[in-house]
Design a protein around this motif. Structure first.
Motif, PDB file in Angstrom:
ATOM      1  N   ASN A  77       0.811  -1.226   0.000  1.00 29.94           N
ATOM      2  CA  ASN A  77       0.000   0.000   0.000  1.00 29.94           C
ATOM      3  C   ASN A  77       0.840   1.270   0.000  1.00 29.94           C
ATOM      4  O   ASN A  77       0.309   2.358   0.227  1.00 29.94           O
ATOM      5  N   TYR A  78       2.119   1.158  -0.260  1.00 31.65           N
ATOM      6  CA  TYR A  78       3.047   2.265  -0.051  1.00 31.65           C
ATOM      7  C   TYR A  78       2.551   3.598  -0.604  1.00 31.65           C
ATOM      8  O   TYR A  78       2.530   4.617   0.111  1.00 31.65           O
ATOM      9  N   GLU A  79       2.169   3.638  -1.879  1.00 31.12           N
ATOM     10  CA  GLU A  79       1.820   4.919  -2.492  1.00 31.12           C
ATOM     11  C   GLU A  79       0.576   5.560  -1.892  1.00 31.12           C
ATOM     12  O   GLU A  79       0.348   6.762  -2.047  1.00 31.12           O
ATOM     13  N   PHE A  80      -0.238   4.765  -1.170  1.00 34.63           N
ATOM     14  CA  PHE A  80      -1.432   5.299  -0.514  1.00 34.63           C
ATOM     15  C   PHE A  80      -1.149   5.741   0.927  1.00 34.63           C
ATOM     16  O   PHE A  80      -1.993   6.376   1.556  1.00 34.63           O
ATOM     17  N   LEU A  81       0.019   5.409   1.432  1.00 35.13           N
ATOM     18  CA  LEU A  81       0.392   5.736   2.797  1.00 35.13           C
ATOM     19  C   LEU A  81       1.159   7.054   2.895  1.00 35.13           C
ATOM     20  O   LEU A  81       1.042   7.788   3.882  1.00 35.13           O
ATOM     21  N   VAL A  82       1.944   7.357   1.874  1.00 36.68           N
ATOM     22  CA  VAL A  82       2.811   8.533   1.896  1.00 36.68           C
ATOM     23  C   VAL A  82       1.993   9.821   1.940  1.00 36.68           C
ATOM     24  O   VAL A  82       1.032   9.984   1.187  1.00 36.68           O
ATOM     25  N   ASP A  83       2.354  10.718   2.856  1.00 40.89           N
ATOM     26  CA  ASP A  83       1.701  12.030   2.981  1.00 40.89           C
ATOM     27  C   ASP A  83       0.202  11.914   3.220  1.00 40.89           C
ATOM     28  O   ASP A  83      -0.581  12.750   2.764  1.00 40.89           O
ATOM     29  N   ASN A  84      -0.210  10.899   3.937  1.00 40.23           N
ATOM     30  CA  ASN A  84      -1.641  10.640   4.082  1.00 40.23           C
ATOM     31  C   ASN A  84      -1.963  10.270   5.526  1.00 40.23           C
ATOM     32  O   ASN A  84      -1.068  10.148   6.377  1.00 40.23           O
ATOM     33  N   THR A  85      -3.239  10.092   5.813  1.00 38.25           N
ATOM     34  CA  THR A  85      -3.652   9.479   7.077  1.00 38.25           C
ATOM     35  C   THR A  85      -3.354   7.991   6.994  1.00 38.25           C
ATOM     36  O   THR A  85      -3.629   7.353   5.977  1.00 38.25           O
ATOM     37  N   ILE A  86      -2.771   7.442   8.054  1.00 40.20           N
ATOM     38  CA  ILE A  86      -2.473   6.008   8.085  1.00 40.20           C
ATOM     39  C   ILE A  86      -3.297   5.358   9.185  1.00 40.20           C
ATOM     40  O   ILE A  86      -3.243   5.772  10.342  1.00 40.20           O
ATOM     41  N   TYR A  87      -4.066   4.335   8.812  1.00 45.45           N
ATOM     42  CA  TYR A  87      -4.849   3.566   9.775  1.00 45.45           C
ATOM     43  C   TYR A  87      -4.053   2.324  10.166  1.00 45.45           C
ATOM     44  O   TYR A  87      -3.596   1.566   9.300  1.00 45.45           O
ATOM     45  N   ILE A  88      -3.910   2.126  11.471  1.00 44.04           N
ATOM     46  CA  ILE A  88      -3.118   1.003  11.977  1.00 44.04           C
ATOM     47  C   ILE A  88      -4.031  -0.004  12.679  1.00 44.04           C
ATOM     48  O   ILE A  88      -4.695   0.333  13.665  1.00 44.04           O
ATOM     49  N   PHE A  89      -4.058  -1.225  12.166  1.00 44.24           N
ATOM     50  CA  PHE A  89      -4.834  -2.305  12.753  1.00 44.24           C
ATOM     51  C   PHE A  89      -3.898  -3.297  13.436  1.00 44.24           C
ATOM     52  O   PHE A  89      -2.679  -3.219  13.309  1.00 44.24           O
ATOM     53  N   GLU A  90      -4.498  -4.245  14.154  1.00 43.09           N
ATOM     54  CA  GLU A  90      -3.702  -5.299  14.783  1.00 43.09           C
ATOM     55  C   GLU A  90      -3.388  -6.425  13.797  1.00 43.09           C
ATOM     56  O   GLU A  90      -2.239  -6.763  13.563  1.00 43.09           O
ATOM     57  N   PRO A 102       3.557  10.920   7.416  1.00 44.28           N
ATOM     58  CA  PRO A 102       2.091  10.887   7.520  1.00 44.28           C
ATOM     59  C   PRO A 102       1.518  12.171   8.079  1.00 44.28           C
ATOM     60  O   PRO A 102       2.176  12.877   8.847  1.00 44.28           O
ATOM     61  N   LYS A 103       0.278  12.468   7.698  1.00 39.14           N
ATOM     62  CA  LYS A 103      -0.423  13.629   8.239  1.00 39.14           C
ATOM     63  C   LYS A 103      -1.115  13.259   9.550  1.00 39.14           C
ATOM     64  O   LYS A 103      -1.148  14.050  10.484  1.00 39.14           O
ATOM     65  N   ARG A 104      -1.693  12.076   9.578  1.00 37.02           N
ATOM     66  CA  ARG A 104      -2.350  11.567  10.783  1.00 37.02           C
ATOM     67  C   ARG A 104      -2.064  10.069  10.915  1.00 37.02           C
ATOM     68  O   ARG A 104      -1.960   9.363   9.916  1.00 37.02           O
ATOM     69  N   ILE A 105      -1.943   9.609  12.152  1.00 36.44           N
ATOM     70  CA  ILE A 105      -1.814   8.184  12.442  1.00 36.44           C
ATOM     71  C   ILE A 105      -2.939   7.810  13.391  1.00 36.44           C
ATOM     72  O   ILE A 105      -3.044   8.376  14.484  1.00 36.44           O
ATOM     73  N   ILE A 106      -3.784   6.883  12.959  1.00 37.82           N
ATOM     74  CA  ILE A 106      -4.952   6.483  13.743  1.00 37.82           C
ATOM     75  C   ILE A 106      -4.842   5.013  14.115  1.00 37.82           C
ATOM     76  O   ILE A 106      -4.737   4.146  13.234  1.00 37.82           O
ATOM     77  N   PHE A 107      -4.837   4.712  15.411  1.00 37.54           N
ATOM     78  CA  PHE A 107      -4.804   3.326  15.878  1.00 37.54           C
ATOM     79  C   PHE A 107      -6.224   2.767  15.952  1.00 37.54           C
ATOM     80  O   PHE A 107      -7.112   3.385  16.542  1.00 37.54           O
ATOM     81  N   LEU A 108      -6.412   1.595  15.357  1.00 42.77           N
ATOM     82  CA  LEU A 108      -7.717   0.934  15.341  1.00 42.77           C
ATOM     83  C   LEU A 108      -7.575  -0.464  15.935  1.00 42.77           C
ATOM     84  O   LEU A 108      -7.647  -1.479  15.244  1.00 42.77           O
ATOM     85  N   HIS A 109      -7.363  -0.514  17.242  1.00 48.01           N
ATOM     86  CA  HIS A 109      -7.180  -1.786  17.927  1.00 48.01           C
ATOM     87  C   HIS A 109      -8.485  -2.562  18.041  1.00 48.01           C
ATOM     88  O   HIS A 109      -9.578  -1.982  17.977  1.00 48.01           O
ATOM     89  N   ASP A 110      -8.356  -3.867  18.236  1.00 47.50           N
ATOM     90  CA  ASP A 110      -9.530  -4.703  18.470  1.00 47.50           C
ATOM     91  C   ASP A 110     -10.200  -4.299  19.777  1.00 47.50           C
ATOM     92  O   ASP A 110      -9.534  -3.818  20.717  1.00 47.50           O
ATOM     93  N   VAL A 111     -11.507  -4.521  19.835  1.00 52.90           N
ATOM     94  CA  VAL A 111     -12.242  -4.262  21.072  1.00 52.90           C
ATOM     95  C   VAL A 111     -11.668  -5.138  22.191  1.00 52.90           C
ATOM     96  O   VAL A 111     -11.405  -6.328  21.997  1.00 52.90           O
ATOM     97  N   GLY A 112     -11.452  -4.536  23.341  1.00 53.68           N
ATOM     98  CA  GLY A 112     -10.879  -5.256  24.472  1.00 53.68           C
ATOM     99  C   GLY A 112      -9.441  -4.875  24.750  1.00 53.68           C
ATOM    100  O   GLY A 112      -8.919  -5.134  25.839  1.00 53.68           O
ATOM    101  N   TYR A 113      -8.791  -4.242  23.751  1.00 56.64           N
ATOM    102  CA  TYR A 113      -7.429  -3.774  23.974  1.00 56.64           C
ATOM    103  C   TYR A 113      -7.522  -2.497  24.809  1.00 56.64           C
ATOM    104  O   TYR A 113      -8.122  -1.509  24.395  1.00 56.64           O
ATOM    105  N   GLY A 114      -6.950  -2.523  25.983  1.00 53.66           N
ATOM    106  CA  GLY A 114      -7.149  -1.462  26.973  1.00 53.66           C
ATOM    107  C   GLY A 114      -6.650  -0.094  26.545  1.00 53.66           C
ATOM    108  O   GLY A 114      -5.679   0.035  25.794  1.00 53.66           O
TER     109      GLY A 114
END
Length: 342
Positions: free
Chosen positions: A214-227, A264-276
Motif C-alpha cells: 500500500n506504499y503509495e497510498f500511505l505517503v503524505d496521508n492518514t495512516i490507519y493502523i490495525f492489529e 504521515p499527516k495523521r496516524i490512527i490506531f484501530l485496535h480490536d475491542v478489548g485492547y485497553g
C-alpha cells in the motif's frame, strides 16, 4: 531505512539518474541543486524536478501535471509498476546486495533517526518467493466469508497449505521482500486455542503488514493502523488502501520509524475491542516520542462504552460500519473528549 535509501540517492544523483532512465524518463540533467527531466522525448525537458537540497523525503515535482509525490510513489503511479519493482531497481543502481548490511556497514543513519538507530535493529532474514511454490495458489471461502474478497486474496498472494490445512499469508518487509509465512487453520478453532502459526518464522516487530503493498497510498496521508493482517486485506476489499497492520497489539520502535518515513499527516490506531486504553496510549506515546519534530496528528478508535463485542476488529464489521467508525468514533489526542476519558 527508506529514509537512508533516499539520502543515498540524493548524495549520488548519477545513481538516481540511472533509476529514472530505467523507468523511461528522458533528457535528464543533473544540476548542483536539482535534477530536471521529462516524461518522454516529446514532453518538456524541464517539466519534472527533484531538488537535491532540503528534500529528505525525495519529493518529485511534476509541474505539467501539478503532482508532488515522493520519488517511489511518483514512479509507481506514473509507470504503473509495483513498489518492489522500484526498490529492486534502486538496489541495482546503488550496487546493494543486502539493504540491512549495506546501511549498517556504511553507518549513514543519522539526523532525525539517530535516536532510533542507537537501539539496533535486528537483521531481517529474507527468502526467495520460490519457497511459496509448495503451496496451492487459490482463493479461500473462509476468508471470503470474512470480508476478504478474492481480488484482495489475489493481491496479497494468499495461498493454501494442503498438508496443514492452513491459509497461507506471506509476510513481507518494507521493501516487499518475503520475510516469513503465517498460516491460519482452515477450520473452526475453539476459543483460547491457536488459530495462527508461522510455517516460516519471522519477526513481525520489524515490519508492517501492507506497507510495501500500500506504499503509495500511505505517503503524505492518514495512516490507519490495525492489529491483524486480515484487517488490511478486508480494507483492500472495501477500497481503503491507506492502512497497515502491526501483527500484534503493541507497536515497536522499528515500526514507528517505518511510519515516520512516510511523512504521515495523521496516524490512527484501530485496535480490536478489548485492547485497553492504557495500552493504546502506550502505543501513541511511543509514536509521540519519535515524532516531536513533525506535525503528525495522533488518534485512536474510541470503542469504549459503545456495546461492541469483545475482540472484534473495526474492519470485521463491514465497509459501511468501518466508514462510520472512521467518521464518527475516532478520538484525536488533544480533543476535549480525549481529556475527559483520560
Amino acid at each position: 531505512m527508506l529514509a537512508d535509501i533516499k539520502k543515498e540517492l540524493i548524495n549520488h544523483p548519477d545513481k538516481l539518474k540511472d533509476v529514472l532512465e530505467h523507468f523511461g524518463y528522458c533528457n535528464i540533467v543533473i544540476r548542483p541543486k536539482y535534477i530536471s527531466f521529462g516524461r518522454d522525448e516529446k514532453s518538456s525537458k524541464k517539466s519534472i524536478v527533484i531538488n537535491l537540497e532540503n528534500n529528505e523525503y525525495l519529493y518529485t515535482i511534476d509541474y505539467a501535471r501539478n503532482i508532488r509525490k515522493d520519488i517511489f510513489s511518483y514512479i509507481i503511479e506514473q509507470r504503473k509498476v509495483e513498489f518492489i519493482d522500484v526498490l529492486n531497481e534502486v538496489r541495482h543502481a546503488l550496487g546493494i546486495t543486502d539493504y540491512y548490511d549495506f546501511f549498517d556497514n556504511k553507518g549513514i543513519f543519522g539526523g532525525f533517526y539517530e535516536k532510533i538507530r542507537k537501539r539496533r535493529t535486528n537483521k531481517v532474514n529474507t527468502y526467495d518467493d520460490s519457497i511459496l511454490d509448495c503451496y496451492v495458489n487459490c482463493g479461500n471461502i473462509r476468508f471470503l466469508a470474512d470480508n476478504i474478497s478474492l481480488l484482495s486474496q489475489k493481491f496479497f498472494k494468499i495461498k493454501y497449505d494442503v498438508e496443514s490445512q492452513g491459509i497461507v499469508i506471506p509476510i513481507r518487509n518494507q521493501f516487499g521482500q518475503l520475510m516469513g509465512v503465517k498460516e491460519r487453520f482452515n477450520y473452526d478453532v475453539p476459543d483460547g486455542e491457536m488459530k495462527y502459526f508461522y510455517a516460516v518464522p519471522c519477526s513481525m516487530s520489524q515490519t508492517l503488514f501492507g506497507y510495501s503493498q500500500n506504499y503509495e497510498f500511505l505517503v503524505d496521508n492518514t495512516i490507519y493502523i490495525f492489529e491483524a493482517e486480515k484487517s488490511c486485506m478486508q480494507c483492500y476489499s472495501y477500497g481503503i488502501r491507506n492502512c497497515v497492520s502491526l501483527g500484534s497489539g503493541s507497536i515497536s520502535i522499528q515500526q514507528v520509524k517505518m511510519l515516520l518515513e512516510l511523512n504521515p499527516k495523521r496516524i490512527i490506531f484501530l485496535h480490536d475491542v478489548g485492547y485497553g486504553l492504557e495500552n493504546i496510549m502506550r502505543n501513541i506515546d511511543m509514536v509521540k516520542n519519535y515524532s516531536r519534530f513533525t506535525e503528525v496528528e495522533l488518534g485512536y478508535w474510541s470503542y469504549f462504552g459503545r456495546g461492541y463485542e469483545n475482540k472484534v476488529s473495526p474492519s470485521d464489521l463491514g465497509k459501511e460500519w468501518l466508514e462510520n467508525i472512521l467518521q464518527n468514533e475516532i478520538t484525536m489526542i488533544g480533543d476535549e473528549d480525549d481529556e475527559d476519558e483520560l
